[in-house]
Design a protein around this motif. Structure first.
Motif, short mmCIF file in Angstrom:
data_model
loop_
_atom_site.label_atom_id
_atom_site.label_comp_id
_atom_site.label_asym_id
_atom_site.label_seq_id
_atom_site.Cartn_x
_atom_site.Cartn_y
_atom_site.Cartn_z
N PHE A 37 2.23 14.82 -1.45
CA PHE A 37 2.53 13.50 -2.02
C PHE A 37 3.55 12.78 -1.16
CE2 PHE A 37 5.55 10.96 -4.47
CZ PHE A 37 4.72 9.92 -4.84
N LEU A 38 4.65 13.44 -0.82
CA LEU A 38 5.69 12.79 -0.03
C LEU A 38 5.17 12.35 1.34
CD1 LEU A 38 8.64 15.10 -1.06
CD2 LEU A 38 8.36 12.68 -1.64
N ALA A 39 4.32 13.16 1.96
CA ALA A 39 3.72 12.76 3.23
C ALA A 39 2.84 11.53 3.05
CB ALA A 39 2.92 13.92 3.83
N SER A 40 2.16 11.44 1.90
CA SER A 40 1.24 10.32 1.67
C SER A 40 1.96 9.01 1.41
CB SER A 40 0.30 10.63 0.49
OG SER A 40 0.97 10.49 -0.75
N VAL A 41 3.27 9.05 1.16
CA VAL A 41 4.03 7.82 0.92
C VAL A 41 5.10 7.60 1.99
CG1 VAL A 41 3.54 7.82 -1.55
CG2 VAL A 41 5.66 8.89 -0.71
N SER A 42 5.01 8.35 3.08
CA SER A 42 5.96 8.17 4.19
C SER A 42 5.74 6.80 4.83
CB SER A 42 5.76 9.26 5.23
OG SER A 42 4.51 9.07 5.89
N ALA A 43 6.72 6.35 5.58
CA ALA A 43 6.58 5.06 6.27
C ALA A 43 5.38 5.09 7.22
CB ALA A 43 7.86 4.72 7.03
N GLU A 44 5.16 6.22 7.87
CA GLU A 44 4.02 6.34 8.78
C GLU A 44 2.70 6.19 8.01
OE1 GLU A 44 1.99 9.53 11.86
OE2 GLU A 44 3.96 9.96 11.03
N ALA A 45 2.60 6.86 6.87
CA ALA A 45 1.39 6.76 6.05
C ALA A 45 1.21 5.33 5.55
CB ALA A 45 1.45 7.73 4.87
N GLU A 46 2.29 4.70 5.10
CA GLU A 46 2.19 3.32 4.61
C GLU A 46 1.76 2.38 5.71
OE1 GLU A 46 2.16 2.49 1.47
OE2 GLU A 46 2.77 4.47 0.78
N ARG A 47 2.24 2.59 6.93
CA ARG A 47 1.78 1.75 8.06
C ARG A 47 0.27 1.89 8.25
NH1 ARG A 47 6.91 2.87 10.06
NH2 ARG A 47 6.30 4.84 11.02
N GLY A 48 -0.22 3.12 8.11
CA GLY A 48 -1.67 3.35 8.23
C GLY A 48 -2.45 2.62 7.16
N TYR A 49 -1.98 2.70 5.92
CA TYR A 49 -2.66 1.99 4.83
C TYR A 49 -2.63 0.48 5.06
CZ TYR A 49 -1.58 6.41 2.36
OH TYR A 49 -1.43 7.72 1.99
N LEU A 50 -1.46 -0.01 5.45
CA LEU A 50 -1.31 -1.46 5.66
C LEU A 50 -2.20 -1.96 6.80
CD1 LEU A 50 2.51 -1.58 5.13
CD2 LEU A 50 0.91 -3.11 3.96
N SER A 51 -2.55 -1.07 7.72
CA SER A 51 -3.40 -1.44 8.86
C SER A 51 -4.89 -1.29 8.56
CB SER A 51 -3.06 -0.56 10.07
OG SER A 51 -1.72 -0.74 10.46
N SER A 52 -5.21 -0.67 7.44
CA SER A 52 -6.60 -0.36 7.10
C SER A 52 -7.24 -1.48 6.29
CB SER A 52 -6.64 0.93 6.28
OG SER A 52 -7.93 1.15 5.76
N ALA A 53 -8.50 -1.76 6.60
CA ALA A 53 -9.25 -2.77 5.83
C ALA A 53 -9.56 -2.28 4.42
CB ALA A 53 -10.55 -3.10 6.56
N SER A 54 -9.37 -1.00 4.14
CA SER A 54 -9.64 -0.45 2.81
C SER A 54 -8.54 -0.74 1.80
CB SER A 54 -9.83 1.07 2.89
OG SER A 54 -10.97 1.38 3.66
N PHE A 55 -7.39 -1.22 2.28
CA PHE A 55 -6.24 -1.45 1.41
C PHE A 55 -5.81 -2.91 1.42
CE2 PHE A 55 -6.13 2.99 2.41
CZ PHE A 55 -5.67 3.60 1.25
N SER A 56 -5.37 -3.38 0.25
CA SER A 56 -4.79 -4.73 0.11
C SER A 56 -3.42 -4.55 -0.52
CB SER A 56 -5.64 -5.60 -0.81
OG SER A 56 -6.95 -5.71 -0.33
N TYR A 57 -2.39 -5.00 0.18
CA TYR A 57 -1.01 -4.89 -0.30
C TYR A 57 -0.44 -6.28 -0.53
CZ TYR A 57 -0.04 0.07 0.86
OH TYR A 57 0.00 1.43 0.89
N TYR A 58 0.35 -6.41 -1.59
CA TYR A 58 1.05 -7.66 -1.90
C TYR A 58 2.50 -7.30 -2.24
CZ TYR A 58 -3.77 -9.08 -2.30
OH TYR A 58 -5.10 -9.30 -2.03
N VAL A 59 3.43 -8.10 -1.72
CA VAL A 59 4.85 -7.85 -1.92
C VAL A 59 5.52 -9.04 -2.57
CG1 VAL A 59 5.07 -6.24 0.02
CG2 VAL A 59 5.41 -8.69 0.41
N ALA A 60 6.61 -8.73 -3.28
CA ALA A 60 7.51 -9.75 -3.82
C ALA A 60 8.88 -9.43 -3.26
CB ALA A 60 7.52 -9.71 -5.34
N LYS A 61 9.53 -10.44 -2.69
CA LYS A 61 10.84 -10.23 -2.09
C LYS A 61 11.86 -11.16 -2.72
CE LYS A 61 8.94 -8.63 2.28
NZ LYS A 61 8.81 -8.86 3.72
#
Length: 156
Positions: A37-61
């Protein structure tokens, strides 16, 4: 608060927020068995998801800092929804869900969504119209409740 599409540059903040808020997920206070689980939410993993067409991310800042974010996988699975402690109870989760759901429907989702909810977040997802599916699952050192939302159910 404005919600916008996330970028790869948001990966570090996204990972940090997940790790900060994930303590209730763990089956053991020592996080034994939670390495996948921790590996799946690492910054490296998140960069991969954010770069993938399979994922849509939305942020509020707020003031340049991450207040919360949501991610959908394959336009139907609510993959992540996290709101920083300072913004909890202020309807930010509902706002993020509204944006993600609207975009998913616009992109062809027929109104059917799934989520693996942390046990503490089940009431939030129930307010969105999700219903529990089966028993609580325990794997990779964490526990979660599978849930689904179908067309015609509240919130779809």
């Amino acid at each position: 608060m404005r919600v916008e599409a996330a970028t790869v540059s948001d990966a570090e903040a996204i990972s940090a927020l997940i790790v900060e808020l994930s303590e209730p997920f763990f089956l053991s206070p020592s996080r034994e068995g939670a390495q996948p689980f921790l590996a799946s939410v690492s910054a490296e993993a998140e960069r991969g998801y954010l770069s993938s067409a399979s994922f849509s991310y939305y942020v509020a800042k707020s003031g340049g800092s991450l207040a919360g974010f949501i991610a959908l996988r394959d336009n139907s699975h609510l993959f992540h929804l996290f709101v920083a402690k300072a913004f909890q109870g202020k309807h930010l989760a509902s706002q993020l869900w509204g944006v993600a759901k609207t975009e998913a429907l616009r992109d062809g989702n027929p109104g059917e969504f799934t989520v693996n909810s942390s046990l503490s977040a089940v009431p939030v997802y129930e307010r969105f119209g999700f219903v529990r599916q089966g028993e609580v699952q325990r794997m990779h050192g964490i526990s979660f409740q599978p849930m689904s939302l179908r067309s015609g159910q509240n919130g779809a």
